[in-house]
Design an enzyme around this catalytic site. Structure first.
Site, PDB file in Angstrom:
ATOM      1  N   ASP A   8     -76.500 -38.353 -90.826  1.00  0.00           N
ATOM      2  CA  ASP A   8     -75.339 -38.807 -90.091  1.00  0.00           C
ATOM      3  C   ASP A   8     -75.679 -38.606 -88.601  1.00  0.00           C
ATOM      4  O   ASP A   8     -76.574 -37.823 -88.271  1.00  0.00           O
ATOM      5  CB  ASP A   8     -74.136 -37.948 -90.508  1.00  0.00           C
ATOM      6  N   ASP A  10     -73.191 -38.579 -85.431  1.00  0.00           N
ATOM      7  CA  ASP A  10     -72.227 -37.809 -84.651  1.00  0.00           C
ATOM      8  C   ASP A  10     -71.914 -36.475 -85.344  1.00  0.00           C
ATOM      9  O   ASP A  10     -71.392 -36.469 -86.464  1.00  0.00           O
ATOM     10  CB  ASP A  10     -70.984 -38.715 -84.562  1.00  0.00           C
TER      11      ASP A  10
HETATM   12  P1  B16 Z   1     -67.566 -45.791 -82.931  1.00  0.00           P
HETATM   13  P2  B16 Z   1     -70.742 -40.640 -87.658  1.00  0.00           P
HETATM   14  C1  B16 Z   1     -68.504 -41.618 -86.580  1.00  0.00           C
HETATM   15  O1  B16 Z   1     -69.851 -41.274 -86.461  1.00  0.00           O
HETATM   16  C2  B16 Z   1     -67.621 -40.582 -85.912  1.00  0.00           C
HETATM   17  O2  B16 Z   1     -67.746 -39.328 -86.567  1.00  0.00           O
HETATM   18  C3  B16 Z   1     -66.184 -41.042 -85.987  1.00  0.00           C
HETATM   19  O3  B16 Z   1     -65.337 -40.088 -85.374  1.00  0.00           O
HETATM   20  C4  B16 Z   1     -66.074 -42.392 -85.299  1.00  0.00           C
HETATM   21  O4  B16 Z   1     -64.742 -42.882 -85.393  1.00  0.00           O
HETATM   22  C5  B16 Z   1     -67.032 -43.378 -85.967  1.00  0.00           C
HETATM   23  O5  B16 Z   1     -68.356 -42.873 -85.906  1.00  0.00           O
HETATM   24  C6  B16 Z   1     -67.026 -44.754 -85.307  1.00  0.00           C
HETATM   25  O6  B16 Z   1     -67.599 -44.629 -84.041  1.00  0.00           O
HETATM   26  O7  B16 Z   1     -66.164 -45.867 -82.421  1.00  0.00           O
HETATM   27  O8  B16 Z   1     -68.575 -45.312 -81.903  1.00  0.00           O
HETATM   28  O9  B16 Z   1     -68.000 -47.070 -83.601  1.00  0.00           O
HETATM   29  O10 B16 Z   1     -70.218 -39.255 -87.828  1.00  0.00           O
HETATM   30  O11 B16 Z   1     -70.566 -41.527 -88.886  1.00  0.00           O
HETATM   31  O12 B16 Z   1     -72.120 -40.680 -87.090  1.00  0.00           O
HETATM   32 MG    MG Z   2     -70.531 -37.168 -88.304  1.00  0.00          MG
END
Ligand code: B16
Ligand code: MG
Length: 216
Positions: A8, A10
């Site tokens: 993953d 984030d």
């Molecule tokens: P974006 P991951 C996710 O990343 C985040 O944890 C989540 O909080 C966010 O809403 C989602 O990506 C979408 O991100 O707005 O930048 O497209 O944890 O799956 O790496």
């Molecule tokens: Mg994450």
């Protein structure tokens, strides 16, 4: 036999979770919502931008049309992307570069599986872009975690069966997605107490042993 590790992004590879929180909090305040907390933010981990917006909107009685919701999500994303301007490799979490180098030197494939549509930008800015055999992200998918799609696409891109992949996740939605996809799930950070994970670790440092335990 483990042949691939899917990370993953984030909260596992980089600290951008803090920047997401700041941008959502800012948007909430603009909407007159004062009590947007880390507990609310925990439910946004791993889920799509629109699903994350719903977590914010639950905290107000105001109603928004689909078009207004899209505008709000775009506004949050603009703030978030602005905050990524100063992002560099210091945002990469402890142990990440070493762990990826270890996996690659052991012949284990590496991939990213992230809900974020900003994944390519983030990987580029943090010097992680050339460290993976494949990237699967919100730009590739129709469904978001807990659906396994993002991880199944990652496995397909690297040509490894789901049963030979380990997913490393910091979100409950992501752990669920990994298990629904028939993969091993390792929980780190915020997801550490998730009972659906095969293994929980406090940091990537302890993962060297974990990979050995899975029977490389
Ligand atoms: P974006 P991951 C996710 O990343 C985040 O944890 C989540 O909080 C966010 O809403 C989602 O990506 C979408 O991100 O707005 O930048 O497209 O944890 O799956 O790496
Ligand atoms: Mg994450």
């Amino acid at each position: 036999m483990i042949k691939a590790v899917i990370f993953d992004l984030d909260g596992v590879l980089v600290t951008t979770d803090e920047l997401h929180f700041a941008a959502w909090k800012h948007l909430a305040e603009e909407l007159g919502i004062s009590g947007f907390t880390k507990t609310d933010n925990a439910r946004q981990r791993g889920v799509s931008r629109m699903a994350s917006l719903e977590v914010v909107l639950e905290k107000t009685d105001r109603k928004f049309s689909d078009e207004e919701k899209l505008t709000l999500a775009e506004k949050k994303n603009d703030m978030y992307v602005k905050s990524l301007e100063s992002l560099d490799k210091s945002a990469v979490l402890d142990g990440v570069f070493d762990f990826i180098a270890y996996l690659r030197s052991s012949g284990i494939k590496t991939a990213v599986g992230s809900a974020s549509k900003n994944t390519p930008l983030i990987l580029e800015k943090t010097d992680l872009a050339d460290k993976f055999d494949a990237v699967s992200c919100g730009l590739d998918t129709q469904k978001s975690k807990p659906d396994p799609e993002v991880f199944l696409i990652a496995a397909q891109k690297i040509g490894i069966a789901p049963s030979e992949c380990v997913v490393i996740e910091d979100s409950d939605a992501g752990i669920e997605a990994a298990k629904a996809g028939g993969m091993y799930a390792v929980a780190v950070g915020e997801a550490e107490n998730n009972s659906k994970a095969d293994i929980s670790v406090s940091s990537l440092g302890s993962l060297y042993r974990t990979i050995e335990m899975f029977g490389r």
